[in-house]
Design a protein around this motif. Structure first.
Motif, PDB file in Angstrom:
ATOM      1  N   SER A  53       0.824  -1.213   0.000  1.00 37.47           N
ATOM      2  CA  SER A  53       0.000   0.000   0.000  1.00 37.47           C
ATOM      3  C   SER A  53       0.853   1.256   0.000  1.00 37.47           C
ATOM      4  N   VAL A  54       1.902   1.242   0.821  1.00 32.23           N
ATOM      5  CA  VAL A  54       2.812   2.387   0.889  1.00 32.23           C
ATOM      6  C   VAL A  54       3.540   2.557  -0.438  1.00 32.23           C
ATOM      7  N   ALA A  55       3.953   1.442  -1.044  1.00 26.63           N
ATOM      8  CA  ALA A  55       4.636   1.500  -2.339  1.00 26.63           C
ATOM      9  C   ALA A  55       3.721   2.115  -3.398  1.00 26.63           C
ATOM     10  N   ILE A  56       2.434   1.750  -3.372  1.00 20.59           N
ATOM     11  CA  ILE A  56       1.471   2.326  -4.312  1.00 20.59           C
ATOM     12  C   ILE A  56       1.347   3.832  -4.092  1.00 20.59           C
ATOM     13  N   ALA A  57       1.231   4.228  -2.814  1.00 17.87           N
ATOM     14  CA  ALA A  57       1.078   5.649  -2.489  1.00 17.87           C
ATOM     15  C   ALA A  57       2.294   6.459  -2.944  1.00 17.87           C
ATOM     16  N   LEU A  58       3.489   5.912  -2.690  1.00 16.94           N
ATOM     17  CA  LEU A  58       4.705   6.611  -3.103  1.00 16.94           C
ATOM     18  C   LEU A  58       4.846   6.623  -4.623  1.00 16.94           C
ATOM     19  N   PHE A  59       4.433   5.535  -5.267  1.00 17.83           N
ATOM     20  CA  PHE A  59       4.501   5.446  -6.733  1.00 17.83           C
ATOM     21  C   PHE A  59       3.588   6.494  -7.377  1.00 17.83           C
TER      22      PHE A  59
ATOM     23  N   ALA B  25      -2.922   4.503   2.987  1.00 16.46           N
ATOM     24  CA  ALA B  25      -2.724   3.053   3.068  1.00 16.46           C
ATOM     25  C   ALA B  25      -3.878   2.348   3.771  1.00 16.46           C
ATOM     26  N   ILE B  26      -4.638   3.067   4.589  1.00 13.46           N
ATOM     27  CA  ILE B  26      -5.684   2.441   5.410  1.00 13.46           C
ATOM     28  C   ILE B  26      -6.731   1.694   4.577  1.00 13.46           C
TER      29      ILE B  26
ATOM     30  N   ALA C 222       4.750  -8.714  -3.016  1.00  8.47           N
ATOM     31  CA  ALA C 222       5.108  -8.781  -4.438  1.00  8.47           C
ATOM     32  C   ALA C 222       4.732  -7.486  -5.155  1.00  8.47           C
ATOM     33  N   CYS C 223       3.543  -6.979  -4.883  1.00  4.67           N
ATOM     34  CA  CYS C 223       3.113  -5.721  -5.497  1.00  4.67           C
ATOM     35  C   CYS C 223       4.034  -4.577  -5.086  1.00  4.67           C
ATOM     36  N   GLY C 224       4.435  -4.572  -3.810  1.00  6.94           N
ATOM     37  CA  GLY C 224       5.340  -3.530  -3.331  1.00  6.94           C
ATOM     38  C   GLY C 224       6.681  -3.565  -4.030  1.00  6.94           C
ATOM     39  N   VAL C 225       7.233  -4.752  -4.184  1.00  9.49           N
ATOM     40  CA  VAL C 225       8.539  -4.906  -4.843  1.00  9.49           C
ATOM     41  C   VAL C 225       8.448  -4.507  -6.310  1.00  9.49           C
ATOM     42  N   LEU C 226       7.363  -4.933  -6.993  1.00 13.79           N
ATOM     43  CA  LEU C 226       7.188  -4.590  -8.408  1.00 13.79           C
ATOM     44  C   LEU C 226       7.087  -3.077  -8.611  1.00 13.79           C
TER      45      LEU C 226
ATOM     46  N   ASP D  73      12.194   7.102   1.472  1.00 15.94           N
ATOM     47  CA  ASP D  73      10.855   7.120   2.058  1.00 15.94           C
ATOM     48  C   ASP D  73      10.355   5.702   2.331  1.00 15.94           C
ATOM     49  N   LEU D  74      10.540   4.814   1.370  1.00 16.49           N
ATOM     50  CA  LEU D  74      10.071   3.439   1.521  1.00 16.49           C
ATOM     51  C   LEU D  74      10.835   2.715   2.619  1.00 16.49           C
TER      52      LEU D  74
END
Length: 274
Positions: free
Chosen positions: A52-58, A70-71, A105-109, A120-121
């Motif tokens: 979720s954090v990776a998506i937000a930062l992306f 992320a909630i 996996a989604c976060g790493v991708l 940040d991550l």
């Protein structure tokens, strides 16, 4: 440097208040999760939080509201765990593993597409409680109130399904609803705790105070109270120790928790030997 001087810093004050609030939540929910053998759900949801954090930062979301962003995703994932367990006839640990692996996996991708892991991550992976701002503190206060109120209103139902879910169901308790409440509350707490100890160490904060309290407490209410006190004490000692010794705060908090657990465990063993 004296304790008074350390407490004069605003970021220390915010870290202590937010850390204590989160510690109480982790301890209270941790007791229910450990007794229900669902303690690894914290680890699974932590991995989802990473995604979720990776998506937000992306998506270049303002870092100040990454936690808030992320909630919804973490709540949705926790609901997905319940649905997998219920509809797909998958055991709880397997459902946690599926959602957990998908989240990481989604976060790493996304991190790879964005050009690699950035600072940040990494701060979300390993915690940065000393960087908690006023907005984070207000969010912690609001979610603290929501979680504790929910536990208060559903306390007896939560206790019933913790010790015997089948009996609770036959007694007329809507066990699916209570299970959903427990998992959603855990999801909220996990999102909060990522700033305290980091995504990689959240499960320790949910598990260690609870299992330590179970070593010494004589009743369920006392177990919850002792777990909360141990969690808050460990957070305070971890924050002071990390500041004085210039160590990572999240890791310091977990090490203090583990040291307390080992101390209590050793004392119990010595008593039994006598």
């Amino acid at each position: 440097m004296t304790i008074t001087e350390i407490l004069s810093y605003g970021f220390i004050q915010r870290a202590l208040v937010a850390g204590s609030l989160i510690a109480v939540l982790c301890a209270v929910l941790g007791v229910f999760l450990v007794l229900r053998r669902l303690s690894l759900i914290g680890d699974g949801l932590a991995h989802v939080t990473f995604g979720s954090v990776a998506i937000a930062l992306f998506l270049r979301i303002n870092p100040a509201v990454v936690t808030l962003a992320a909630i919804p995703l973490v709540l949705l994932s926790s609901f997905g765990i319940l649905k997998l367990t219920d509809k797909a006839r998958i055991y709880g640990d397997a459902a946690i593993g599926i959602v957990s692996s998908l989240g990481i996996a989604c976060g790493v991708l996304l991190a790879s597409v964005a050009g690699g892991f950035n600072i940040d991550l990494f701060s979300y992976l390993f915690g940065n409680i000393l960087a908690i701002g006023t907005g984070d503190l207000l969010l912690a206060l609001v979610l603290f109130a929501i979680v504790l109120l929910a536990v208060f209103f559903f306390y007896y139902d939560l206790v019933a399904i913790t010790f015997d879910e089948e009996l609770a169901r036959s007694s007329g308790i809507h066990t699916k609803t209570i299970n959903t409440v427990l998992v959603l509350l855990t999801a909220l707490t996990v999102v909060l705790a990522m700033k305290l100890v980091g995504i990689m160490l959240i499960s320790a904060l949910l598990i260690l105070p609870a299992v330590t309290a179970l070593q010494v407490a004589a009743s369920f209410r006392v177990t919850i109270l002792v777990a909360a006190m141990l969690a808050v004490g460990s957070v305070v000692l971890g924050i002071f120790g990390s500041f004085i010794l210039n160590l990572p705060t999240g890791a310091s908090i977990v090490v203090v928790n583990f040291a307390v657990f080992m101390l209590v465990f050793s004392v119990n063993k010595l008593r039994q030997a006598r």
